[in-house]
Scaffold this active site. Structure first.
Site, PDB file in Angstrom:
ATOM      1  N   HIS A 108       0.874  -1.371  -0.010  1.00 26.91           N
ATOM      2  CA  HIS A 108      -0.066   0.051  -0.102  1.00 26.91           C
ATOM      3  C   HIS A 108       0.819   1.414  -0.096  1.00 26.91           C
ATOM      4  CE1 HIS A 108       1.013   0.847   4.218  1.00 26.91           C
ATOM      5  NE2 HIS A 108       0.839  -0.495   4.438  1.00 26.91           N
ATOM      6  N   ASP A 402       3.664  -4.454   4.163  1.00 29.21           N
ATOM      7  CA  ASP A 402       5.146  -4.885   4.082  1.00 29.21           C
ATOM      8  C   ASP A 402       5.467  -6.172   4.361  1.00 29.21           C
ATOM      9  OD1 ASP A 402       4.257  -4.202   6.897  1.00 29.21           O
ATOM     10  OD2 ASP A 402       5.849  -2.707   7.419  1.00 29.21           O
TER      11      ASP A 402
END
Length: 516
Positions: A108, A402
């Site tokens: 994102h 992540d």
């Protein structure tokens, strides 16, 4: 004669001076030191036209460690501030190769912090979208308009209840910012320009040919939609199904893996031991807690680096507190000390190898699904085969975190790659080589079928070709006439070879292996 000699002397001296200046500039990396191959025009993301250097035969890895990384410069790279100079190698291939499919995983974009620093004001960031506020993008207004039509799409639960746009005047915890939207509009547009000459998706693409999946967070959903709008502006909502991945590992129905969880626990213990042994880090947290007037353990729990990164990325001063008549502020030196520890932790993580074992088991389901899709597309493209009426999944976009992308990089063997920045992307490209240039009667295999081109895979990280740094293609002869990696290498790696690091030959065997 005397004048002529003086002239020659000036020429020699001048040439020597220019040579010295040239060498100095090369040393400072101000001019290229490698040969320039060819130049070709390309359309820049902002609509202009520039000149790109031809891709040389040499593979370039995104990070070269020549000296200790500067924690602050590295942090600015993590911010990934949108700019107009980024180039991407997606879509660049040898002549006459055919692009069959593309699979993309993104992290994102820029988000508001997930944690707040005790006794400080939250960063003042507006999470509504406005083309009059920087950073902006030519597609931003059309993106906002197009998202208003999202009710025509098909949404797996619970995605339909999430907002399709960030929409708060003061950002909420973890909300995607305008910077994050622009990052992915640019990412999508980069791939749009990279692939537009390959006719990847036909104009009448079917719902099956485009696959979008995301976790149940608004920031991943909105990032995926921004990327898709940049890649395929004003896409047909009625053809789109937005699929939900409940796990950040995108493991679907294959998430049960006890060994994976044990490796993660061991890795977390390693992280803890490294942290308590770092005297500089301990002093830094004590100083910060004293400035804020809170217990050190409370500051640690608040994960201040998350908020400080937001201040850095958005050009905001670090937070301050006022106690009585005095004001104390958190400092760049404190930020640097924490980031330095994080970078050292990345090095120690690679040395210990526990995270790599975790990553292999964590990302097998996603990689296996990707390998299966690529195999199906490759098989469907074989000469003489009748394509399925609904088509195959040509373009797949997975919008993740992540904690998804970091293990993916590790599982692929890209251990030296930087920790995924905001809006990082990993791209798998499936290519088909040209058919052998021979008469048809000489191309036939057993069974009378015409010999067809071979399938190859290419892996890119943030636009850089890292194929020959992956475990499955690192040993491939780089001097062979094929500049890509055979798909069979990738499939064998995913189905068997990747488990050698945990002394197993299958996912089930590795996950449920008894330990001594």
């Amino acid at each position: 004669m005397l004048a002529r000699n003086r002239f020659l002397l000036l020429v020699v001296v001048g040439g020597a001076v220019l040579a010295i200046i040239s060498l100095s500039l090369q040393f400072l990396n101000l001019i290229p030191t490698t040969p320039i191959v060819e130049q070709r025009p390309f359309q820049a993301v902002d609509g202009g036209v520039g000149v790109a250097l031809g891709k040389s035969r040499k593979r370039v890895f995104p990070v070269v460690h020549v000296q200790e990384t500067n924690p602050v410069l590295e942090a600015y790279g993590y911010c990934n501030t949108p700019n107009h100079t980024e180039q991407a190698w997606e879509g660049h291939s040898p002549a006459d190769y055919k692009l069959l499919a593309v699979h993309v995983m993104i992290r994102h974009g820029d988000r508001y912090p997930l944690y707040s620093i005790p006794k400080t004001k939250r960063p003042a960031i507006d999470c509504t979208l406005s083309s009059s506020r920087t950073p902006t993008h030519p597609l931003l207004d059309s993106f906002v308009r197009h998202m208003a039509q999202g009710g025509q799409g098909h949404w797996e639960s619970p995605l339909g209840s999430l907002p399709r746009l960030p929409n708060h005047n003061v950002c909420e915890i973890g909300e995607l910012t305008q910077t994050g939207v622009v990052q992915h509009l640019r990412n999508g547009q980069l791939l749009h320009h990279g692939y537009k000459g390959h006719n990847l998706l036909p104009s009448d693409w079917s719902p099956r040919q485009l696959w979008l999946e995301t976790t149940g967070k608004s920031r991943t959903l909105q990032s995926g939609l921004a990327f898709l709008h940049g890649f395929l502006p004003d896409f047909d909502w009625t053809k789109l199904t937005v699929r939900h991945q409940w796990s950040t590992l995108f493991c679907g129905a294959a998430c049960d893996c006890p060994s994976r969880n044990r490796y993660l626990e061991e890795e977390q213990r390693r992280q803890y031991q490294l942290r308590v042994a770092n005297a500089e880090l301990e002093r830094t947290y004590v100083d910060m807690a004293r400035t804020l007037g809170v217990p050190t353990r409370q500051l640690r729990a608040a994960n201040p680096i998350d908020s400080l990164l937001c201040h850095l990325c958005h050009g905001l001063s670090f937070p301050c507190v006022t106690t009585g008549d005095s004001t104390g502020c958190l400092t760049m030196a404190q930020f640097t000390a924490i980031r330095r520890h994080q970078l050292n932790d990345e090095v120690d993580k690679r040395r210990a190898g526990l995270y790599h074992k975790y990553a292999v088991l964590a990302m097998y389901p996603y990689l296996n699904r990707t390998a299966s899709k690529l195999e199906r597309v490759a098989k469907n493209s074989e000469a003489g085969r009748q394509p399925r009426a609904t088509g195959e999944e040509i373009f797949t976009l997975s919008s993740a975190h992540d904690v998804t992308m970091a293990p993916l990089l590790s599982a692929l063997g890209l251990e030296e790659a930087r920790f995924p920045r905001f809006a990082a992307r990993v791209v798998f490209e499936l290519w088909k080589s040209p058919s052998p240039a021979q008469p048809q009667q000489q191309q036939k295999k057993k069974g009378g079928k015409v010999k067809d081109g071979e399938p190859f895979v290419r892996v890119l990280y943030n636009g850089e070709d890292v194929t020959f740094h992956t475990t499955f293609c690192r040993s491939q002869d780089r001097h062979v006439h094929q500049p890509l990696c055979p798909l069979k290498n990738f499939v064998s790696f995913v189905r068997r070879d990747m488990f050698s690091v945990v002394n197993a030959t299958s996912y089930q065997g590795a996950c449920f292996k008894r330990t001594g």
